[in-house]
Design a protein around this motif. Structure first.
Motif, PDB file in Angstrom:
ATOM      1  N   VAL A 239       0.830  -1.204   0.000  1.00  9.01           N
ATOM      2  CA  VAL A 239       0.000   0.000   0.000  1.00  9.01           C
ATOM      3  C   VAL A 239       0.864   1.254   0.000  1.00  9.01           C
ATOM      4  O   VAL A 239       0.578   2.228  -0.702  1.00  9.01           O
ATOM      5  CB  VAL A 239      -0.957  -0.010   1.215  1.00  9.01           C
ATOM      6  N   SER A 242       2.216   1.877  -3.472  1.00 12.35           N
ATOM      7  CA  SER A 242       1.254   2.043  -4.553  1.00 12.35           C
ATOM      8  C   SER A 242       1.302   3.452  -5.128  1.00 12.35           C
ATOM      9  O   SER A 242       1.708   4.408  -4.463  1.00 12.35           O
ATOM     10  CB  SER A 242      -0.167   1.731  -4.054  1.00 12.35           C
ATOM     11  N   GLU A 246      -3.580   5.821  -7.456  1.00  6.94           N
ATOM     12  CA  GLU A 246      -4.232   4.549  -7.134  1.00  6.94           C
ATOM     13  C   GLU A 246      -4.646   4.526  -5.661  1.00  6.94           C
ATOM     14  O   GLU A 246      -5.752   4.094  -5.316  1.00  6.94           O
ATOM     15  CB  GLU A 246      -3.289   3.384  -7.437  1.00  6.94           C
ATOM     16  N   PHE A 247      -3.744   4.993  -4.786  1.00  6.84           N
ATOM     17  CA  PHE A 247      -4.050   5.052  -3.356  1.00  6.84           C
ATOM     18  C   PHE A 247      -5.261   5.952  -3.116  1.00  6.84           C
ATOM     19  O   PHE A 247      -6.178   5.606  -2.358  1.00  6.84           O
ATOM     20  CB  PHE A 247      -2.834   5.578  -2.596  1.00  6.84           C
ATOM     21  N   ARG A 249      -7.673   6.837  -5.201  1.00  5.39           N
ATOM     22  CA  ARG A 249      -8.904   6.227  -5.719  1.00  5.39           C
ATOM     23  C   ARG A 249      -9.422   5.163  -4.758  1.00  5.39           C
ATOM     24  O   ARG A 249     -10.630   5.038  -4.521  1.00  5.39           O
ATOM     25  CB  ARG A 249      -8.657   5.619  -7.104  1.00  5.39           C
ATOM     26  N   ASP A 250      -8.501   4.364  -4.215  1.00  5.22           N
ATOM     27  CA  ASP A 250      -8.897   3.294  -3.305  1.00  5.22           C
ATOM     28  C   ASP A 250      -9.539   3.866  -2.044  1.00  5.22           C
ATOM     29  O   ASP A 250     -10.574   3.365  -1.583  1.00  5.22           O
ATOM     30  CB  ASP A 250      -7.685   2.440  -2.944  1.00  5.22           C
ATOM     31  N   GLU A 253     -13.001   5.247  -2.852  1.00  5.01           N
ATOM     32  CA  GLU A 253     -13.965   4.174  -3.048  1.00  5.01           C
ATOM     33  C   GLU A 253     -14.367   3.534  -1.724  1.00  5.01           C
ATOM     34  O   GLU A 253     -15.552   3.264  -1.472  1.00  5.01           O
ATOM     35  CB  GLU A 253     -13.387   3.114  -3.983  1.00  5.01           C
ATOM     36  N   ARG A 254     -13.380   3.284  -0.859  1.00  3.15           N
ATOM     37  CA  ARG A 254     -13.689   2.692   0.446  1.00  3.15           C
ATOM     38  C   ARG A 254     -14.531   3.646   1.293  1.00  3.15           C
ATOM     39  O   ARG A 254     -15.236   3.205   2.209  1.00  3.15           O
ATOM     40  CB  ARG A 254     -12.389   2.327   1.172  1.00  3.15           C
TER      41      ARG A 254
END
Length: 280
Positions: A239, A242, A246-247, A249-250, A253-254
């Motif tokens: 993580v 990353s 990307e981090f 976006r993740d 989303e979470r």
């Protein structure tokens, strides 16, 4: 010939928030205090951002004001936690803690840790009865019936009626005095950072207990939040490495896109989740 010991009323090992805060609390007593710190003076004057943001209760805020620390923290860097929500897994409902139900305007404040460290130094640096020794390492700590004896890496010896070990939860000097501690390694790592976002957070702190990891999003000043990800230790390096987008976006989303688009605005830092409790 051995050097003569230099005597003080109190020796404080460690000039972090705990050590400096202790010194500031007693600064008006006239007691002669010396702080011993291994880091350079420049680090105390301008501490680096370590990624951590500290949530403060009303009592902590009042104490910092009383001791003169609060005045050294820029108002633009002070976040407010008005409400707090706790989400469990994919459950659409949340446990809600509202300041209005307590009769207060807010539940607490949130301030970057490095600014608290800087404020603590600023509040202590000019006290006439406090000496700060920087770039000094402690090589020995002993006590007898009359005093505590602290030996430094240059061979000098300090003595005092009281020795305070404020050199972190993994204190080397606690061990030197034979004080044991219980340690609990939770096998998890906390990744902390700060992120900007498209939508306002409305001063709401949210803790999401997902099944694989925990996500906390805490409101800082403006459209910025402190983001805390707690995950199994064996996933932390992936993580951390990353891609920033990307981090981001993740995390968005979470967080079910509650804050719209999110972007990293600070470095990511990792800390092992370990609890330490001294036995005495």
């Amino acid at each position: 010939m051995s050097q003569a010991a230099e005597h003080h009323d109190i020796i404080i090992i460690g000039a972090g928030p705990a050590g400096l805060g202790f010194a500031r609390t007693l600064a008006d007593t006239g007691l002669d205090m010396v702080l011993v710190e291994r880091q350079p003076l420049a680090v105390l004057q301008e501490p680096p951002n370590d990624g951590r943001d500290i949530a403060l209760t009303h009592t902590s805020e009042a104490l910092m004001k009383e001791l003169g620390l609060w005045a050294h923290i820029p108002a633009t860097e002070i976040g407010t936690i008005r409400d707090a929500k706790v989400v469990d897994g994919t459950d659409p409902y949340a446990l809600h803690f509202a300041a209005a139900e307590t009769g207060a305007d807010y539940l607490g404040r949130i301030v970057p840790n490095h600014l608290i460290r800087k404020a603590a130094y600023e509040a202590v640096k000019d006290a006439p009865n406090v000496t700060i020794l920087t770039e000094r390492n402690v090589t020995g700590v002993e006590t007898d019936a009359r005093a505590g004896h602290v030996t430094l890496d240059d061979g000098s010896v300090l003595t005092a009626s009281l020795v305070i070990a404020a050199d972190s939860r993994m204190s080397e000097n606690r061990r030197r005095m034979g004080i044991a501690a219980q340690m609990k390694d939770f096998g998890r790592v906390v990744i902390v950072t700060e992120m900007t976002h498209e939508l306002a957070h409305d001063d709401i702190a949210t803790e999401c207990f997902h099944y694989d990891r925990t996500l906390a999003v805490l409101p800082l000043a403006g459209r910025k939040s402190s983001v805390v990800v707690t995950l199994p230790a064996d996933q932390a390096e992936t993580v951390l490495a990353s891609d920033p987008e990307e981090f981001a976006r993740d995390v968005a989303e979470r967080f079910d896109h509650r804050l719209g688009r999110m972007e990293l605005c600070a470095e990511r830092h990792a800390y092992p989740l370990v609890g330490v409790l001294a036995n005495r």
